[in-house]
Write a protein that holds these residues in place. Structure first.
Motif, PDB file in Angstrom:
ATOM      1  N   GLY A   1       0.766  -1.235   0.000  1.00 23.03           N
ATOM      2  CA  GLY A   1       0.000   0.000   0.000  1.00 23.03           C
ATOM      3  C   GLY A   1       0.792   1.275   0.000  1.00 23.03           C
ATOM      4  O   GLY A   1       0.219   2.353   0.060  1.00 23.03           O
TER       5      GLY A   1
ATOM      6  N   GLY B   1       3.094   4.729  -5.117  1.00 22.15           N
ATOM      7  CA  GLY B   1       2.207   5.613  -5.835  1.00 22.15           C
ATOM      8  C   GLY B   1       2.215   7.061  -5.413  1.00 22.15           C
ATOM      9  O   GLY B   1       1.298   7.799  -5.739  1.00 22.15           O
TER      10      GLY B   1
ATOM     11  N   VAL C   1      -5.753  15.615  -4.642  1.00 23.43           N
ATOM     12  CA  VAL C   1      -5.857  14.271  -4.078  1.00 23.43           C
ATOM     13  C   VAL C   1      -4.469  13.643  -3.939  1.00 23.43           C
ATOM     14  O   VAL C   1      -4.126  13.083  -2.895  1.00 23.43           O
ATOM     15  CB  VAL C   1      -6.769  13.379  -4.941  1.00 23.43           C
ATOM     16  CG1 VAL C   1      -6.760  11.945  -4.419  1.00 23.43           C
ATOM     17  CG2 VAL C   1      -8.198  13.926  -4.950  1.00 23.43           C
ATOM     18  N   ALA C   2      -3.658  13.743  -4.978  1.00 26.56           N
ATOM     19  CA  ALA C   2      -2.300  13.192  -4.913  1.00 26.56           C
ATOM     20  C   ALA C   2      -1.470  13.916  -3.861  1.00 26.56           C
ATOM     21  O   ALA C   2      -0.689  13.299  -3.122  1.00 26.56           O
ATOM     22  CB  ALA C   2      -1.634  13.298  -6.280  1.00 26.56           C
TER      23      ALA C   2
ATOM     24  N   SER D   1      -2.833  12.925  -0.408  1.00 21.41           N
ATOM     25  CA  SER D   1      -2.579  11.499  -0.190  1.00 21.41           C
ATOM     26  C   SER D   1      -1.153  11.277   0.299  1.00 21.41           C
ATOM     27  O   SER D   1      -0.909  10.444   1.185  1.00 21.41           O
ATOM     28  CB  SER D   1      -2.821  10.718  -1.484  1.00 21.41           C
ATOM     29  OG  SER D   1      -2.526   9.345  -1.290  1.00 21.41           O
TER      30      SER D   1
ATOM     31  N   LYS E   1     -12.159  10.427  -2.492  1.00 23.54           N
ATOM     32  CA  LYS E   1     -11.015   9.802  -3.160  1.00 23.54           C
ATOM     33  C   LYS E   1      -9.892   9.507  -2.172  1.00 23.54           C
ATOM     34  O   LYS E   1      -9.230   8.461  -2.261  1.00 23.54           O
ATOM     35  CB  LYS E   1     -10.519  10.697  -4.290  1.00 23.54           C
ATOM     36  CG  LYS E   1     -11.476  10.779  -5.473  1.00 23.54           C
ATOM     37  CD  LYS E   1     -10.933  11.718  -6.550  1.00 23.54           C
ATOM     38  CE  LYS E   1     -11.881  11.789  -7.738  1.00 23.54           C
ATOM     39  NZ  LYS E   1     -11.366  12.708  -8.804  1.00 23.54           N
ATOM     40  N   LEU E   2      -9.673  10.418  -1.234  1.00 21.54           N
ATOM     41  CA  LEU E   2      -8.652  10.195  -0.227  1.00 21.54           C
ATOM     42  C   LEU E   2      -9.016   9.010   0.667  1.00 21.54           C
ATOM     43  O   LEU E   2      -8.158   8.188   1.012  1.00 21.54           O
ATOM     44  CB  LEU E   2      -8.468  11.455   0.630  1.00 21.54           C
ATOM     45  CG  LEU E   2      -7.803  12.640  -0.067  1.00 21.54           C
ATOM     46  CD1 LEU E   2      -7.956  13.897   0.784  1.00 21.54           C
ATOM     47  CD2 LEU E   2      -6.333  12.363  -0.354  1.00 21.54           C
TER      48      LEU E   2
ATOM     49  N   ASP F   1      -8.507   5.833  -1.205  1.00 25.12           N
ATOM     50  CA  ASP F   1      -7.080   5.549  -1.324  1.00 25.12           C
ATOM     51  C   ASP F   1      -6.532   4.919  -0.057  1.00 25.12           C
ATOM     52  O   ASP F   1      -5.804   3.920  -0.105  1.00 25.12           O
ATOM     53  CB  ASP F   1      -6.330   6.843  -1.644  1.00 25.12           C
ATOM     54  CG  ASP F   1      -4.840   6.631  -1.804  1.00 25.12           C
ATOM     55  OD1 ASP F   1      -4.446   5.723  -2.564  1.00 25.12           O
ATOM     56  OD2 ASP F   1      -4.044   7.362  -1.169  1.00 25.12           O
TER      57      ASP F   1
ATOM     58  N   ASP G   1      -7.811   1.373   0.373  1.00 26.54           N
ATOM     59  CA  ASP G   1      -7.126   0.494  -0.572  1.00 26.54           C
ATOM     60  C   ASP G   1      -5.705   0.191  -0.118  1.00 26.54           C
ATOM     61  O   ASP G   1      -5.250  -0.960  -0.172  1.00 26.54           O
ATOM     62  CB  ASP G   1      -7.115   1.151  -1.957  1.00 26.54           C
ATOM     63  CG  ASP G   1      -6.370   0.321  -2.985  1.00 26.54           C
ATOM     64  OD1 ASP G   1      -6.765  -0.840  -3.217  1.00 26.54           O
ATOM     65  OD2 ASP G   1      -5.377   0.821  -3.557  1.00 26.54           O
ATOM     66  N   ARG G   2      -5.000   1.205   0.348  1.00 25.67           N
ATOM     67  CA  ARG G   2      -3.624   0.998   0.816  1.00 25.67           C
ATOM     68  C   ARG G   2      -3.597   0.036   2.011  1.00 25.67           C
ATOM     69  O   ARG G   2      -2.735  -0.841   2.101  1.00 25.67           O
ATOM     70  CB  ARG G   2      -2.981   2.335   1.189  1.00 25.67           C
ATOM     71  CG  ARG G   2      -2.632   3.222   0.001  1.00 25.67           C
ATOM     72  CD  ARG G   2      -2.094   4.570   0.465  1.00 25.67           C
ATOM     73  NE  ARG G   2      -1.854   5.466  -0.654  1.00 25.67           N
ATOM     74  CZ  ARG G   2      -0.724   5.521  -1.360  1.00 25.67           C
ATOM     75  NH1 ARG G   2       0.282   4.718  -1.039  1.00 25.67           N
ATOM     76  NH2 ARG G   2      -0.581   6.379  -2.352  1.00 25.67           N
TER      77      ARG G   2
ATOM     78  N   GLN H   1     -14.422   1.416  -2.610  1.00 21.07           N
ATOM     79  CA  GLN H   1     -13.925   2.286  -3.678  1.00 21.07           C
ATOM     80  C   GLN H   1     -15.006   2.571  -4.715  1.00 21.07           C
ATOM     81  O   GLN H   1     -15.140   3.702  -5.194  1.00 21.07           O
ATOM     82  CB  GLN H   1     -12.716   1.633  -4.361  1.00 21.07           C
ATOM     83  CG  GLN H   1     -11.448   1.680  -3.529  1.00 21.07           C
ATOM     84  CD  GLN H   1     -10.308   1.003  -4.267  1.00 21.07           C
ATOM     85  OE1 GLN H   1     -10.297  -0.206  -4.466  1.00 21.07           O
ATOM     86  NE2 GLN H   1      -9.328   1.793  -4.668  1.00 21.07           N
TER      87      GLN H   1
ATOM     88  N   SER I   1     -16.531   6.313  -5.350  1.00 17.18           N
ATOM     89  CA  SER I   1     -16.301   6.947  -6.653  1.00 17.18           C
ATOM     90  C   SER I   1     -17.554   7.641  -7.199  1.00 17.18           C
ATOM     91  O   SER I   1     -17.474   8.466  -8.101  1.00 17.18           O
ATOM     92  CB  SER I   1     -15.827   5.906  -7.681  1.00 17.18           C
ATOM     93  OG  SER I   1     -16.868   5.003  -8.017  1.00 17.18           O
TER      94      SER I   1
END
Length: 271
Positions: free
Chosen positions: A56, A59, A70-71, A74, A176-177, A180, A183-184, A264, A268
């Motif tokens: 995780g 990325g 978001v990136a 994150s 989205k965060l 993420d 998911d991680r 997720q 979304s």
């Protein structure tokens, strides 16, 4: 429990700039009388633990963080996850693991993103990160470590306020965060289940904490969390019950991955 050591940039005791590709242990600074690099560089990148896309932690892209909120946030969440997990590990007596958790984001995230932070007007906070790691590795009193960790977390929160503008709504960003982090945590758990090492489990434990905090962020953005998201976080909490890795992991990795996928999908759809 053993934790795989990774080479990272200095922790306040020494910053080794423009160094040769290989440093001898005798030339390195010391920590508690032992060569620092000998203690902390017993392994390299790319092994078990989720780096390089296996779990995780992969990325975090400076290019994406420079233009995508978001990136950008994150990357801060991944950093915060290390500090949440590291502090809990310290409280459990895992001082070496805690110090390393505090140090990892320096070289793995902060250094790469420093130009992005500077461009966005973020007040530098590497020194605070180094101090937290130094205190943990030197087994400082818990109140001192807690204070140092809080300074880093406060800096991360302030940095999040400097994220680049994007087209997504505040609720979409939070969704989205959250997706993420869920998911991680799930992917890191799969990595942890594939072996017996402590580090990948501790990494995932931090992601689980960060995911729960992002759930609160979604609520603050005016959106109710989908049932699938709350269910995934509940399963993450069950999968990672404490900072110390259980002798037997309590959740099947595939169950957690399925729950994360469902979360997720529903997240979304938030607008």
């Amino acid at each position: 429990m053993q934790i795989r050591h990774r080479l990272w940039l200095g922790i306040g005791l020494s910053v080794v700039a423009s160094a040769a590709p290989m440093l001898s242990a005798t030339a390195s600074p010391t920590l508690d009388g032992a060569p620092l690099l000998m203690q902390l560089a017993q392994g390299g990148e790319g092994g078990e633990g989720g780096e390089g896309g296996e779990g995780g932690e992969a990325g975090v892209s400076p290019e994406a963080a420079a233009k995508d909120p978001v990136a950008f946030i994150s990357a801060l969440d991944v950093t915060a996850a290390h500090y949440h997990a590291g502090l809990k590990a310290f409280e459990e007596g895992e001082t070496q693991a805690a110090g390393e958790m505090f140090a990892h984001p320096i070289s793995e995230i902060y250094v790469d993103l420093e130009p992005v932070f500077k461009a966005q007007g973020v007040t530098p906070f590497q020194a605070q990160m180094e101090k937290a790691s130094e205190l943990a590795l030197n087994k400082a009193p818990l109140p001192e470590v807690k204070k140092a960790v809080k300074a880093v977390l406060d800096a991360l929160e302030a940095a999040a306020g400097r994220a680049p503008a994007g087209t997504a709504s505040p609720a979409q960003v939070q969704a989205k965060l959250l997706a993420d982090m869920i998911d991680r945590g799930a992917r890191q758990y799969r990595t942890a289940a594939a072996g017996t090492a402590f580090e990948p489990y501790l990494d995932g434990y931090g992601f689980a904490i960060a995911a729960k905090q992002r759930l609160a962020g979604l609520t603050k953005a005016g959106k109710s969390a989908p049932a699938e998201a709350t269910q995934a976080i509940s399963l993450l909490e069950k999968a990672y019950p404490t900072a110390k890795r259980p002798a037997t992991l309590p959740v099947k990795p595939e169950d957690l991955l399925v729950a994360a996928s469902k979360a997720q999908l529903t997240l979304s759809r938030i607008r």
